[in-house]
Design an enzyme around this catalytic site. Structure first.
Site, PDB file in Angstrom:
ATOM      1  N   ASP A 182      47.120  41.656 -20.474  1.00 45.87           N
ATOM      2  CA  ASP A 182      47.912  39.636 -20.236  1.00 45.87           C
ATOM      3  C   ASP A 182      46.519  39.449 -19.888  1.00 45.87           C
ATOM      4  O   ASP A 182      45.294  40.184 -19.201  1.00 45.87           O
ATOM      5  CB  ASP A 182      48.302  39.760 -18.739  1.00 45.87           C
ATOM      6  CG  ASP A 182      49.606  40.625 -19.600  1.00 45.87           C
ATOM      7  OD1 ASP A 182      50.189  40.044 -20.630  1.00 45.87           O
ATOM      8  OD2 ASP A 182      50.129  41.249 -18.757  1.00 45.87           O
ATOM      9  N   ASP A 195      50.315  45.643 -14.156  1.00 44.53           N
ATOM     10  CA  ASP A 195      51.450  45.618 -13.936  1.00 44.53           C
ATOM     11  C   ASP A 195      50.904  47.502 -14.256  1.00 44.53           C
ATOM     12  O   ASP A 195      51.822  47.916 -15.128  1.00 44.53           O
ATOM     13  CB  ASP A 195      52.602  45.774 -13.983  1.00 44.53           C
ATOM     14  CG  ASP A 195      52.186  44.082 -13.426  1.00 44.53           C
ATOM     15  OD1 ASP A 195      51.755  43.792 -12.826  1.00 44.53           O
ATOM     16  OD2 ASP A 195      52.900  42.833 -13.742  1.00 44.53           O
ATOM     17  N   ASP A 222      51.440  48.698 -19.334  1.00 40.04           N
ATOM     18  CA  ASP A 222      51.233  47.419 -18.506  1.00 40.04           C
ATOM     19  C   ASP A 222      53.090  47.255 -18.940  1.00 40.04           C
ATOM     20  O   ASP A 222      53.061  47.238 -19.624  1.00 40.04           O
ATOM     21  CB  ASP A 222      50.478  46.294 -19.518  1.00 40.04           C
ATOM     22  CG  ASP A 222      50.575  45.151 -17.812  1.00 40.04           C
ATOM     23  OD1 ASP A 222      51.107  44.909 -17.735  1.00 40.04           O
ATOM     24  OD2 ASP A 222      49.494  44.731 -18.552  1.00 40.04           O
ATOM     25  N   ASP A 230      56.031  44.748 -18.559  1.00 45.07           N
ATOM     26  CA  ASP A 230      56.490  44.002 -18.835  1.00 45.07           C
ATOM     27  C   ASP A 230      57.629  43.321 -19.081  1.00 45.07           C
ATOM     28  O   ASP A 230      58.653  44.467 -19.019  1.00 45.07           O
ATOM     29  CB  ASP A 230      56.306  43.151 -20.020  1.00 45.07           C
ATOM     30  CG  ASP A 230      54.669  43.229 -20.232  1.00 45.07           C
ATOM     31  OD1 ASP A 230      53.760  42.925 -19.870  1.00 45.07           O
ATOM     32  OD2 ASP A 230      54.151  43.533 -21.599  1.00 45.07           O
ATOM     33  N   ASP A 260      53.240  47.272 -22.686  1.00 47.91           N
ATOM     34  CA  ASP A 260      52.005  47.384 -23.502  1.00 47.91           C
ATOM     35  C   ASP A 260      51.564  48.717 -23.057  1.00 47.91           C
ATOM     36  O   ASP A 260      51.263  49.081 -22.463  1.00 47.91           O
ATOM     37  CB  ASP A 260      50.962  45.559 -23.051  1.00 47.91           C
ATOM     38  CG  ASP A 260      51.474  44.719 -23.738  1.00 47.91           C
ATOM     39  OD1 ASP A 260      52.122  45.031 -24.531  1.00 47.91           O
ATOM     40  OD2 ASP A 260      51.009  43.835 -22.357  1.00 47.91           O
ATOM     41  N   GLY A 268      52.818  67.319 -64.155  1.00 47.82           N
ATOM     42  CA  GLY A 268      52.726  66.138 -65.079  1.00 47.82           C
ATOM     43  C   GLY A 268      54.070  66.249 -65.674  1.00 47.82           C
ATOM     44  O   GLY A 268      54.117  65.845 -67.876  1.00 47.82           O
ATOM     45  N   GLY A 269      55.175  66.167 -65.267  1.00 52.03           N
ATOM     46  CA  GLY A 269      56.184  65.735 -66.000  1.00 52.03           C
ATOM     47  C   GLY A 269      56.670  66.599 -66.790  1.00 52.03           C
ATOM     48  O   GLY A 269      56.465  67.968 -66.949  1.00 52.03           O
ATOM     49  N   SER A 307      54.831  70.742 -59.235  1.00 48.37           N
ATOM     50  CA  SER A 307      56.479  69.554 -59.542  1.00 48.37           C
ATOM     51  C   SER A 307      56.589  70.019 -61.321  1.00 48.37           C
ATOM     52  O   SER A 307      57.035  70.965 -61.585  1.00 48.37           O
ATOM     53  CB  SER A 307      55.193  68.297 -60.238  1.00 48.37           C
ATOM     54  OG  SER A 307      55.613  67.349 -60.512  1.00 48.37           O
ATOM     55  N   ASP A 339      55.946  67.316 -53.555  1.00 51.95           N
ATOM     56  CA  ASP A 339      55.250  67.010 -54.343  1.00 51.95           C
ATOM     57  C   ASP A 339      53.908  67.257 -54.428  1.00 51.95           C
ATOM     58  O   ASP A 339      53.299  66.650 -53.679  1.00 51.95           O
ATOM     59  CB  ASP A 339      54.401  66.244 -55.282  1.00 51.95           C
ATOM     60  CG  ASP A 339      54.795  66.457 -56.943  1.00 51.95           C
ATOM     61  OD1 ASP A 339      53.428  67.131 -57.061  1.00 51.95           O
ATOM     62  OD2 ASP A 339      54.822  66.477 -58.156  1.00 51.95           O
TER      63      ASP A 339
END
Length: 848
Positions: free
Chosen positions: A50, A56, A106, A108, A114, A353-354, A384, A670
């Protein structure tokens, strides 16, 4: 709160047949319980956020290894020099890494508080029986400081032994049984529940109905069980709550002193005592009688702690070794038999690589079989897309002994058919039903599981009931190589894969995290563990769910995407890196020899930076799996353990409160998010791999994975040959590269086969030129932007499928002599090493 399934049942985990205190590098260590006293004294020159008003301030304390709730001081309002002088107590374990986090806020009114900073402090800095006052420097520019006093004493008569592998510690577990006699229910006129909770327990909380009804006579509604760490101390919280309709708010009875709960310290109760009677006050009613009792739990664990190979893999290796030795003698035309340690370990490594990787791995294994080399292989590691090949092959217990042409024809049938039916209404209904069943089986279902079901439909076109543990039948006599599947464990939010990843390997025998030396039976994956025990057994997942996990291409965040496309790993550091720095004063550095972990100051990012970090690092689509490390703790010297240090590769490894043992879930994805290869399990020291045949199915960067692996291993101190390439070699890719280190026997020889089309354009077979009419058959596009083998293409034409097969088989056969040379060298090294070992043994025997 709802009644937890299985309540009223004491621990009955599935104990494995391996004793964790014999072998596996597991030890029993002397341990004590400590009482840590923390006095938050004051702060100086706190500016806060602040501009107009003074802060506080209050301080939160979190020590996750003490099983305590977060504690906090009172708020000192409107002061830059807050003074608290508040004392807090924690019960901790001497062999555990205890990191206390002190966070200042702090406060609030009307908005969230905060967060100003967090100090991370290793309790190992505190000597026994001394008062230590630390002045933590928060901001040297404004001379901001936090003053805290620490005291550490041994709790009398707390000496015991704990099981540890040097990285993880498993304290003693006990079971608290709370029972409410049936006759107590008659006292309650309204629908009422007894709410019970134990901080840090596996169950967390239970609700026991007290109003008699059609189900109230069941014992499970009268007894609650909590499993927790005996060493660290916790409390039983109990309160009686009146329950209205589902739309009403439940409220607790208030006792005469204004408290809503009865609190019972559990560290004061001995497991040797009989049942203890307690009374729980009830507003305007007679107190509720209950009995509590502590029961000891079995010492034997269901999580294998250790860095050695499991017994089943060792037995497999003995059987496989005989077949490999005989095959090597034949293919290398050796005069003498190879025995014992003379037999090298050969492994196949396949990238992702699929379906390009799936198809190519079929082809490469077929090529090895035709050359008589497949029976020389001990391990096949995949990641994969290449895992889709091995999971299918291992449905046949004798796949490598049969001709692979049939398996390839079956794969071709599925690869060349239309995939539109995979998204039909009937299939969508099937997916929904299968996910519902998985949820009932205890899985945390996600899009990853849906992806696994879609893969099942595209690759098999029918339900596949097989499981990973079923593949043990293919290893029973050592008739096939041992398959290893690779994934990585990542953080779901706020952390990129580059900043945190942990290798996780799957075999038909075990699933384990290499860095921690922790493994569970494959049959128990998806089940729930706590403190090394199997608490809730869930069915093992079908193989399709694991395929979706290993090829989980949907858990990317933006940072991962940037790295995968550019290979630049520093561009986003300004946006996503937290402000963390070492704030140890000289007096702390002197004492740090025993604690080792630095005192760190974390400064929260600004709101804008935090927002950007969330956008860049959060994973919108990911999956969760039960964490089998839950309830285990990090050893006080965990980061000094050599095996942990080998795989320690992120800044979070020095912050134990952020590591996996304290996480509720795993997030397995993966492995290609980091390195699109499956080398790590093959570099495990105990596997002693001599030759790695590396099959790289990347289109545009066929040398990238092996170079990344080399750089990673060099940094981590893992044996791996140097990958040094000239500019010409980078421009013109060869069919096979041989990387070795002749001066280092611990480094495997790597034969790297990228997916390239070189001499295949002119030769249809090694040494056989194409005719002019056959030249078009050699035109296989594996580099162009319009290549039919791009990652997201799941349907090939028959000609494209056949061309990819012929190309990969040709490249392998055209370099057969390089493979044989590597095998000969491995045999020679093994024999030389074996002779040297025998000489040393003879010399040692003579001395004795």
């Amino acid at each position: 709160m709802s009644h937890t399934p299985g309540a009223g049942r004491l621990y009955s985990g599935h104990n494995t047949n391996c004793d964790l205190r014999v072998g596996y590098l597991v030890e029993e260590e002397e341990a004590f319980n400590y009482e840590l006293t923390v006095k938050v004294i004051k702060a100086q020159n706190i500016h806060g956020t602040d501009v107009v008003t003074k802060p506080d301030c209050y301080v939160c304390l979190w020590l996750p290894t003490s099983l305590s709730d977060r504690k906090r001081t009172k708020t000192v309002w409107n002061s830059r020099e807050p003074v608290w002088n508040e004392i807090f107590h924690f019960r901790i374990h001497s062999q555990v890494k205890n990191i206390l986090e002190l966070s200042m806020f702090d406060e609030d009114v009307g908005t969230s508080d905060d967060h100003l900073f967090t100090v991370s402090y290793d309790v190992g800095n505190v000597p026994l029986n001394e008062n230590v006052v630390e002045n933590f420097s928060l901001n040297k520019e404004f001379q901001e400081k936090l003053q805290v006093e620490f005291t550490l004493v041994v709790i009398p008569e707390s000496q015991k032994k704990v099981t540890t592998n040097g990285v993880l510690v498993c304290p003693e577990m006990v079971a608290l049984q709370v029972e409410v006699p049936k006759q107590n229910k008659a006292f309650f006129k309204n629908k009422t529940e007894l709410a019970l909770s134990v901080q840090g327990s596996f169950e967390g909380s239970h609700n026991i109905p007290l109003q008699p009804d059609s189900t109230s006579q069941l014992n499970s509604h009268e007894t609650a069980v909590f499993h927790f760490s005996r060493d660290l101390g916790t409390e039983l919280n109990a309160s009686v709550c009146r329950v209205y309709s589902p739309f009403d708010v439940t409220f607790s009875s208030e006792t005469e002193n204004g408290s809503n709960e009865t609190v019972i310290p559990l560290n004061l109760i001995s497991p040797m005592e009989n049942e203890i009677n307690v009374q729980i006050p009830v507003k305007e009613e007679k107190p509720l009688d209950a009995q509590i009792r502590l029961n000891e739990c079995p010492e034997k664990l269901d999580v294998r702690l250790g860095f050695d190979l499991c017994d089943k893999e060792k037995i497999f290796l003995q059987k496989r070794q005989r077949l490999v030795g005989n095959t090597l003698k034949k293919v290398l035309q050796l005069e003498e038999d190879l025995v014992g340690e003379e037999i090298p370990v050969v492994a196949v490594m396949a990238t992702g690589g699929g379906v390009r990787a799936m198809t190519s791995l079929y082809s490469h294994l077929y090529g090895l079989q035709n050359m008589g080399l497949l029976d020389c292989v001990t391990y096949i590691a995949s990641a994969s897309g290449s895992t889709w090949t091995t999971t299918k092959l291992y449905e046949d217990p004798n796949w490598s002994q049969n001709n692979l042409s049939e398996a390839i024809n079956n794969a071709k049938k599925h690869m060349t058919r239309s995939k539109i039916n995979c998204f039909s209404v009937s299939k969508l209904k099937y997916y929904r039903k299968a996910l519902q069943q998985a949820a009932q089986d205890g899985q945390k279902t996600s899009f990853t599981d849906l992806w696994g079901l879609i893969l099942e439909s595209m690759l098999n076109n029918k339900k596949n009931e097989s499981k990973l543990s079923d593949q043990q039948a293919a290893l029973e006599n050592g008739q096939n190589p041992l398959p290893i599947y690779l994934a990585i464990n990542v953080k779901q939010n706020k952390i990129s894969t580059l900043d945190f990843k942990e290798w996780c390997e799957f075999t038909p025998y075990e699933v384990g995290l290499l860095k921690y030396g922790a493994f569970i039976r494959t049959e128990d994956f998806w089940s729930e563990f706590f403190m090394g025990r199997l608490m809730k057994k869930h069915p093992e997942p079908r193989i399709c769910f694991l395929q979706g996990l290993w090829g989980n291409v949907f858990s990317l965040n933006l940072v991962d995407t940037w790295y995968l496309t550019t290979q630049v790993d520093t561009f986003w550091d300004t946006w996503i890196k937290d402000g963390i720095k070492d704030i140890d004063e000289e007096n702390i550095r002197v004492r740090r020899e025993s604690a080792r972990t630095k005192t760190s100051l974390f400064t929260p990012a600004s709101t804008l930076s935090d927002f950007c970090k969330g956008v860049l690092t959060n994973r919108p689509i990911d999956g969760e799996q039960h964490n089998f490390l839950r309830g285990l703790y990090l050893h006080k010297d965990y980061d000094q353990q050599p095996q942990f240090s080998i795989w320690k590769d992120s800044s979070l490894d020095t912050f134990p409160n952020t590591l996996t043992p304290l996480a509720d879930n795993l997030c397995l994805v993966d492995a290609g998010y980091f390195i699109n290869a499956s080398f790590p399990p093959l570099l495990h020291q105990e596997r002693k791999v001599d030759v790695i045949i590396s099959f790289d199915y990347t289109l545009d960067t066929p040398l990238q994975a092996v170079e990344q692996t080399c750089n990673y291993c060099t940094t981590q101190g893992i044996g791996f040959p140097k990958v040094s390439l000239s500019e010409e070699e980078r421009k013109t890719h060869k069919e096979c590269y041989v990387f070795n280190d002749e001066d280092n026997d611990s480094c495997p020889t790597v034969l790297h086969f990228p997916l390239v089309n070189d001499t295949f354009q002119k030769f249809k077979e090694p040494g056989v030129l194409r005719s002019p009419e056959e030249m078009s058959d050699g035109d296989v596009d594996v580099t162009g932007a319009f290549s039919p083998y791009f990652l997201t293409n799941f349907t090939y034409s028959e000609s494209d499928f056949d061309r990819l097969l012929k190309l990969t088989q040709y490249n392998l056969a055209n370099n057969k002599e390089l493979i044989l040379d590597a095998l000969r060298t491995a045999v020679q090294r093994r024999k030389a090493r074996n002779r040297s070992s025998k000489i040393h043994q003879t010399q040692a025997q003579k001395k004795t």
